[in-house]
Design a protein around this motif. Structure first.
Motif, PDB file in Angstrom:
ATOM      1  N   LEU A 167       6.561 -10.186  12.335  1.00  0.00           N
ATOM      2  CA  LEU A 167       5.147  -9.278  12.664  1.00  0.00           C
ATOM      3  C   LEU A 167       5.706  -7.868  11.579  1.00  0.00           C
ATOM      4  O   LEU A 167       4.722  -7.542  10.909  1.00  0.00           O
ATOM      5  CB  LEU A 167       5.178  -9.171  13.985  1.00  0.00           C
ATOM      6  N   CYS A 168       6.759  -7.189  11.633  1.00  0.00           N
ATOM      7  CA  CYS A 168       7.043  -6.186  11.183  1.00  0.00           C
ATOM      8  C   CYS A 168       6.791  -6.414   9.556  1.00  0.00           C
ATOM      9  O   CYS A 168       6.425  -5.299   8.912  1.00  0.00           O
ATOM     10  CB  CYS A 168       8.316  -5.486  11.556  1.00  0.00           C
ATOM     11  N   ALA A 169       7.382  -7.114   9.010  1.00  0.00           N
ATOM     12  CA  ALA A 169       7.151  -7.703   7.682  1.00  0.00           C
ATOM     13  C   ALA A 169       5.909  -7.892   7.175  1.00  0.00           C
ATOM     14  O   ALA A 169       5.282  -7.272   6.124  1.00  0.00           O
ATOM     15  CB  ALA A 169       7.835  -8.831   7.201  1.00  0.00           C
ATOM     16  N   GLY A 170       5.162  -8.428   8.113  1.00  0.00           N
ATOM     17  CA  GLY A 170       3.514  -8.460   7.694  1.00  0.00           C
ATOM     18  C   GLY A 170       2.836  -7.013   7.893  1.00  0.00           C
ATOM     19  O   GLY A 170       2.102  -6.812   6.995  1.00  0.00           O
ATOM     20  N   ALA A 171       3.190  -6.160   8.707  1.00  0.00           N
ATOM     21  CA  ALA A 171       2.687  -4.790   8.822  1.00  0.00           C
ATOM     22  C   ALA A 171       2.872  -3.979   7.485  1.00  0.00           C
ATOM     23  O   ALA A 171       2.130  -3.606   6.688  1.00  0.00           O
ATOM     24  CB  ALA A 171       3.206  -4.241  10.060  1.00  0.00           C
ATOM     25  N   ALA A 172       4.303  -4.294   6.996  1.00  0.00           N
ATOM     26  CA  ALA A 172       4.694  -3.650   5.944  1.00  0.00           C
ATOM     27  C   ALA A 172       3.857  -3.914   4.675  1.00  0.00           C
ATOM     28  O   ALA A 172       3.453  -3.378   3.774  1.00  0.00           O
ATOM     29  CB  ALA A 172       6.210  -3.576   5.701  1.00  0.00           C
ATOM     30  N   LEU A 173       3.682  -5.357   4.530  1.00  0.00           N
ATOM     31  CA  LEU A 173       3.110  -6.084   3.517  1.00  0.00           C
ATOM     32  C   LEU A 173       1.718  -5.621   3.417  1.00  0.00           C
ATOM     33  O   LEU A 173       0.821  -5.336   2.384  1.00  0.00           O
ATOM     34  CB  LEU A 173       3.260  -7.391   3.470  1.00  0.00           C
ATOM     35  N   PHE A 174       1.018  -5.391   4.534  1.00  0.00           N
ATOM     36  CA  PHE A 174      -0.459  -5.170   4.624  1.00  0.00           C
ATOM     37  C   PHE A 174      -0.535  -3.699   4.375  1.00  0.00           C
ATOM     38  O   PHE A 174      -1.531  -3.130   3.488  1.00  0.00           O
ATOM     39  CB  PHE A 174      -0.860  -5.075   6.203  1.00  0.00           C
ATOM     40  N   LEU A 175       0.452  -2.746   4.665  1.00  0.00           N
ATOM     41  CA  LEU A 175       0.311  -1.257   4.243  1.00  0.00           C
ATOM     42  C   LEU A 175       0.636  -1.181   2.721  1.00  0.00           C
ATOM     43  O   LEU A 175      -0.186  -0.522   2.198  1.00  0.00           O
ATOM     44  CB  LEU A 175       1.563  -0.678   5.012  1.00  0.00           C
ATOM     45  N   VAL A 176       1.503  -1.897   2.061  1.00  0.00           N
ATOM     46  CA  VAL A 176       1.458  -2.080   0.837  1.00  0.00           C
ATOM     47  C   VAL A 176       0.128  -2.223   0.151  1.00  0.00           C
ATOM     48  O   VAL A 176      -0.311  -1.745  -0.947  1.00  0.00           O
ATOM     49  CB  VAL A 176       2.590  -2.901   0.326  1.00  0.00           C
ATOM     50  N   ARG A 212      -6.209   0.610  -2.856  1.00  0.00           N
ATOM     51  CA  ARG A 212      -6.856   2.258  -3.265  1.00  0.00           C
ATOM     52  C   ARG A 212      -6.013   2.861  -4.468  1.00  0.00           C
ATOM     53  O   ARG A 212      -7.033   3.574  -5.124  1.00  0.00           O
ATOM     54  CB  ARG A 212      -6.359   2.993  -2.006  1.00  0.00           C
ATOM     55  N   ALA A 213      -4.812   2.661  -4.731  1.00  0.00           N
ATOM     56  CA  ALA A 213      -4.390   3.243  -5.839  1.00  0.00           C
ATOM     57  C   ALA A 213      -4.157   2.584  -7.190  1.00  0.00           C
ATOM     58  O   ALA A 213      -4.190   3.159  -8.227  1.00  0.00           O
ATOM     59  CB  ALA A 213      -2.951   3.698  -5.518  1.00  0.00           C
ATOM     60  N   GLY A 214      -4.474   1.084  -7.102  1.00  0.00           N
ATOM     61  CA  GLY A 214      -4.368   0.410  -8.399  1.00  0.00           C
ATOM     62  C   GLY A 214      -2.896  -0.410  -8.320  1.00  0.00           C
ATOM     63  O   GLY A 214      -1.995  -0.178  -7.408  1.00  0.00           O
ATOM     64  N   TYR A 215      -2.799  -1.734  -8.887  1.00  0.00           N
ATOM     65  CA  TYR A 215      -1.628  -2.547  -8.904  1.00  0.00           C
ATOM     66  C   TYR A 215      -0.689  -2.411  -9.978  1.00  0.00           C
ATOM     67  O   TYR A 215       0.048  -3.110 -10.053  1.00  0.00           O
ATOM     68  CB  TYR A 215      -2.321  -4.013  -9.105  1.00  0.00           C
ATOM     69  N   ARG A 216      -0.981  -1.310 -10.734  1.00  0.00           N
ATOM     70  CA  ARG A 216      -0.108  -1.100 -11.799  1.00  0.00           C
ATOM     71  C   ARG A 216       1.457  -0.569 -11.417  1.00  0.00           C
ATOM     72  O   ARG A 216       2.444  -1.156 -12.144  1.00  0.00           O
ATOM     73  CB  ARG A 216      -0.259   0.045 -13.051  1.00  0.00           C
ATOM     74  N   TYR A 276      -8.036  -7.856  -6.985  1.00  0.00           N
ATOM     75  CA  TYR A 276      -7.916  -8.405  -5.709  1.00  0.00           C
ATOM     76  C   TYR A 276      -6.445  -8.517  -4.963  1.00  0.00           C
ATOM     77  O   TYR A 276      -6.249  -9.122  -4.204  1.00  0.00           O
ATOM     78  CB  TYR A 276      -8.495  -9.728  -5.191  1.00  0.00           C
ATOM     79  N   ILE A 277      -5.482  -8.022  -6.098  1.00  0.00           N
ATOM     80  CA  ILE A 277      -3.927  -8.181  -5.773  1.00  0.00           C
ATOM     81  C   ILE A 277      -3.694  -7.551  -4.501  1.00  0.00           C
ATOM     82  O   ILE A 277      -3.107  -7.985  -3.702  1.00  0.00           O
ATOM     83  CB  ILE A 277      -3.234  -7.518  -6.832  1.00  0.00           C
ATOM     84  N   GLY A 278      -4.176  -6.238  -4.376  1.00  0.00           N
ATOM     85  CA  GLY A 278      -3.936  -5.546  -2.963  1.00  0.00           C
ATOM     86  C   GLY A 278      -4.586  -6.151  -1.858  1.00  0.00           C
ATOM     87  O   GLY A 278      -3.870  -6.244  -0.907  1.00  0.00           O
ATOM     88  N   ARG A 279      -5.804  -6.803  -1.902  1.00  0.00           N
ATOM     89  CA  ARG A 279      -6.409  -7.567  -0.963  1.00  0.00           C
ATOM     90  C   ARG A 279      -5.478  -8.682  -0.584  1.00  0.00           C
ATOM     91  O   ARG A 279      -5.642  -9.184   0.677  1.00  0.00           O
ATOM     92  CB  ARG A 279      -7.590  -7.990  -1.185  1.00  0.00           C
ATOM     93  N   SER A 280      -4.909  -9.458  -1.599  1.00  0.00           N
ATOM     94  CA  SER A 280      -4.068 -10.527  -1.403  1.00  0.00           C
ATOM     95  C   SER A 280      -2.687 -10.223  -0.675  1.00  0.00           C
ATOM     96  O   SER A 280      -2.432 -11.036   0.465  1.00  0.00           O
ATOM     97  CB  SER A 280      -3.781 -11.110  -2.770  1.00  0.00           C
ATOM     98  N   PHE A 281      -2.087  -8.820  -0.767  1.00  0.00           N
ATOM     99  CA  PHE A 281      -1.003  -8.524  -0.219  1.00  0.00           C
ATOM    100  C   PHE A 281      -1.435  -8.235   1.421  1.00  0.00           C
ATOM    101  O   PHE A 281      -0.930  -8.718   2.281  1.00  0.00           O
ATOM    102  CB  PHE A 281      -0.574  -7.124  -0.525  1.00  0.00           C
ATOM    103  N   MET A 282      -2.672  -7.790   1.582  1.00  0.00           N
ATOM    104  CA  MET A 282      -3.198  -7.411   2.886  1.00  0.00           C
ATOM    105  C   MET A 282      -3.402  -8.697   3.699  1.00  0.00           C
ATOM    106  O   MET A 282      -3.106  -8.791   4.899  1.00  0.00           O
ATOM    107  CB  MET A 282      -4.601  -6.663   2.843  1.00  0.00           C
ATOM    108  N   GLY A 283      -4.180  -9.774   3.018  1.00  0.00           N
ATOM    109  CA  GLY A 283      -4.578 -10.897   3.660  1.00  0.00           C
ATOM    110  C   GLY A 283      -3.088 -11.540   4.207  1.00  0.00           C
ATOM    111  O   GLY A 283      -3.009 -12.241   5.032  1.00  0.00           O
ATOM    112  N   ASP A 284      -2.085 -11.638   2.918  1.00  0.00           N
ATOM    113  CA  ASP A 284      -0.716 -12.211   3.543  1.00  0.00           C
ATOM    114  C   ASP A 284       0.186 -11.647   4.763  1.00  0.00           C
ATOM    115  O   ASP A 284       0.548 -12.114   5.559  1.00  0.00           O
ATOM    116  CB  ASP A 284       0.084 -12.427   2.130  1.00  0.00           C
ATOM    117  N   GLY A 285      -0.232 -10.065   4.587  1.00  0.00           N
ATOM    118  CA  GLY A 285       0.349  -9.425   5.759  1.00  0.00           C
ATOM    119  C   GLY A 285      -0.215  -9.601   6.995  1.00  0.00           C
ATOM    120  O   GLY A 285       0.741  -9.822   7.750  1.00  0.00           O
ATOM    121  N   VAL A 286      -1.583  -9.861   6.815  1.00  0.00           N
ATOM    122  CA  VAL A 286      -2.167 -10.156   8.244  1.00  0.00           C
ATOM    123  C   VAL A 286      -1.619 -11.588   8.711  1.00  0.00           C
ATOM    124  O   VAL A 286      -1.384 -11.883  10.098  1.00  0.00           O
ATOM    125  CB  VAL A 286      -3.751 -10.094   8.148  1.00  0.00           C
ATOM    126  N   ALA A 287      -1.756 -12.315   7.867  1.00  0.00           N
ATOM    127  CA  ALA A 287      -1.225 -14.055   8.146  1.00  0.00           C
ATOM    128  C   ALA A 287       0.210 -13.768   8.862  1.00  0.00           C
ATOM    129  O   ALA A 287       0.372 -14.242   9.839  1.00  0.00           O
ATOM    130  CB  ALA A 287      -1.184 -14.782   6.942  1.00  0.00           C
TER     131      ALA A 287
END
Length: 438
Positions: free
Chosen positions: A112-121, A127-131, A269-280
Motif C-alpha cells: 500500500l505504501c509503495a502504491g502511495a509513493a508511486l501515486f505521489l511521483v 504537473r512538472a513533466g516526465y523529463r 500520460y506517463i504521470g497518469r500511468s504512474f498514478m493509475g498503477d499507484g492506486v491499483a
C-alpha cells in the motif's frame, strides 16, 4: 453494450484492414472485442496467478484486485493508455523478506505504501513533466535494475525446482518447446501452457493436494486481508519496487505509443500511468492482493493483433473480477505443486534478467564507456549476491541495495568523468550526448 457506444469510436465499420491499427479510443465490433478481452485475460493470467502462489497470497484475491486495478488505471489515465495491471515480479523478493516482520498483513502495508509513493511521483510528473524520469532512470540504470531482480530471485527458483525435480523438468521443457515451436499468440502463452501440463503431470503421479479444492465454495468473495504497517516491512518493499515500477510504466507507455505510430503521443500520460498503477497497488494492498505493474505480456498481444483499444482491457478487467469471485478456481490455482512453480520460475526469473539486457540493447547503451560499464557491473553483483546492509533496526536486501547502487553509481560517476572525455558544446550538448550514450 449500448451505454458504451459513445466511449469508443467504431473503427472501419467494425473491421480491421491490412496495415491498420485500432487506436486506444477506437474499437471493433463488440463480438470481436469480447474475444480480444479474453486473450488479454489469458496473457496476464500465467504471471498474475503465479506471483501470489510464490509469495503465499490467496490467488483469487490477487486476480480480483488485478481486475479492479485495471479498471481504476483506465479511469485515471482517461481511457488513453491501454494496459493491464497484473502481479509484479518485482514484489516477490521484498514481500518474502517483509513477511518476516509481520506476515502477510505487514507485506500488504508495504505494498500500500509503495502504491502511495508511486501515486505521489505520478502527481509530480504529471504537473512538472516526465523529463526528470528520463534523467533519473536512463537505459543503463533501468536495465541493471531489471536484470538484478531476475538474478536475485534465482535461489528461489532453485529451491522450488529441486523440491520436485521431475515435475519441474516437465514444466520447464514444455514452456521451452511451446515458446520456440509455436508462433504468435500460442507462443506467448508458453508459461500458461507449461504450468498446465506440469500441473496435469503432477496430478497423474499424485503430487497435488486437493484438500483445499474440495473445501472451497464455487461462488463467494475472495479472502480479504487488512494491512498492518511495520517500519521494516515498508522499508524493505518501497525502495526496492518503486524505481522498477517507474521504469516499467514509462517504458510500456513509450512502447505502446511507438507501436500505434505516434511515438510521443502518450508522453503526457506517463504521470497518469504512474498514478493509475499507484492506486491499483494501494487498493490491492488494502485488501489482500499482490503488488501490480503494467504488463508487457499484454503489450505483446496488442503487437500481434494491432488492436490497442482500451475497450479490450475493460472486458479483461471485468473478467478477472469475475474469476476472483470463484473460490473453487482460486483453490485450484493455490494447489499448484512447488515443482511446477520451480520450472516456471526458472524461465520467468531468467527472462527478467535477460529483459534488462534487452533494455540496454534497445537503449543503445555503450559499455565502452566506463560509467555505464561500472554502473551495471556493481549493480548486478550487489543484486545477484543479495548484499544486505543493516542500519539500526532496518535491513536492506539485494534488490534494494542493487537499485540504489545503480542510480548512485551512474549519477556520481558521470560527473567525475574527465573534462576531455565530456562532449563539447556546453551543458546542453553534454546532456544530449548522455542520452545518446546511454
Amino acid at each position: 453494450m449500448a451505454a458504451l457506444q459513445g466511449i469508443w469510436k467504431l473503427h472501419g465499420g467494425g473491421r480491421l484492414g491490412p496495415g491498420e491499427v485500432v487506436r486506444p479510443d477506437e474499437r471493433l465490433a463488440w463480438g470481436n472485442m469480447l474475444g480480444l478481452g479474453a486473450q488479454h485475460v489469458l496473457a496476464m493470467f500465467g504471471s498474475t496467478a503465479l506471483v501470489p502462489v510464490l509469495v503465499g497470497f490467496p490467488p483469487a484475491t490477487t486476480i480480483f484486485f488485478s481486475g479492479v486495478g485495471t479498471l481504476l488505471f483506465l479511469a485515471i489515465t482517461g481511457n488513453r493508455v491501454p494496459s493491464y495491471t497484473g502481479s509484479s515480479f518485482a514484489f516477490i523478493a521484498p514481500i518474502l523478506a517483509a513477511k518476516a516482520h509481520g506476515g502477510i498483513p505487514a507485506a500488504l502495508g508495504g505494498i500500500l505504501c509503495a502504491g502511495a509513493a508511486l501515486f505521489l511521483v505520478g502527481v509530480i510528473v504529471d504537473r512538472a513533466g516526465y523529463r526528470f524520469i528520463d534523467w533519473l532512470l536512463p537505459p543503463v540504470v533501468t536495465g541493471a535494475i531489471v536484470a538484478l531482480i531476475g538474478l536475485n530471485l534465482a535461489p528461489v527458483a532453485k529451491q522450488q525446482f529441486t523440491s520436485q525435480a521431475g515435475v519441474a523438468v516437465v514444466t520447464l521443457a514444455t514452456i521451452l518447446v511451446v515458446a520456440v515451436a509455436f508462433r504468435r499468440f500460442v507462443g506467448r502463452l508458453a508459461v500458461f501452457v507449461g504450468v498446465t501440463v506440469g500441473y496435469v503431470f503432477a496430478a497423474i503421479i499424485g503430487k497435488v493436494n486437493w484438500d483445499g479444492v474440495h473445501k472451497a465454495d464455487w461462488v463467494g468473495l475472495p479472502d480479504f486481508t487488512a494491512p498492518t504497517f511495520h517500519g521494516r516491512a515498508i522499508v524493505l518493499i518501497v525502495p526496492a519496487v518503486l524505481l522498477v515500477l517507474l521504469a516499467e510504466n514509462a517504458g510500456h507507455v513509450k512502447a505502446v505509443a511507438a507501436m500505434i505510430g505516434r511515438p510521443d503521443s502518450l508522453d503526457p500520460y506517463i504521470g497518469r500511468s504512474f498514478m493509475g498503477d499507484g492506486v491499483a497497488n494501494m487498493v490491492a494492498g488494502a485488501g489482500g492482493g499482490a503488488g501490480t505493474t503494467t504488463y508487457a505480456e499484454n503489450i505483446g498481444v496488442m503487437a500481434v493483433t494491432r488492436v490497442y483499444s482500451t475497450a479490450a482491457y475493460v472486458i479483461a478487467g471485468l473478467t478477472a473480477i469475475g474469476l476472483g469471485l470463484l473460490p473453487k478456481f482460486g483453490a485450484v490455482v493455490a494447489a499448484i505443486p512447488v515443482g511446477v512453480l520451480g520450472g516456471a520460475a526458472t524461465v520467468l526469473f531468467g527472462m527478467i534478467a535477460v529483459l534488462g539486457a534487452r533494455i540496454w540493447q534497445e537503449g543503445n547503451v555503450d559499455f565502452r564507456d566506463p560509467v555505464n560499464l561500472t554502473t551495471a557491473a556493481v549493480a548486478l553483483v550487489v543484486g545477484a549476491g543479495d548484499y544486505t546492509l543493516t542500519w539500526g533496526d532496518y535491513s536492506f536486501a539485494g534488490i534494494t541495495t542493487g537499485t540504489f547502487a545503480a542510480i548512485l553509481c551512474y549519477q556520481v560517476l558521470r560527473r567525475l568523468r574527465p573534462v576531455e572525455r565530456r562532449p563539447a558544446g556546453g551543458a546542453a550538448a553534454a546532456a544530449r550526448a548522455e542520452v545518446g550514450r546511454t
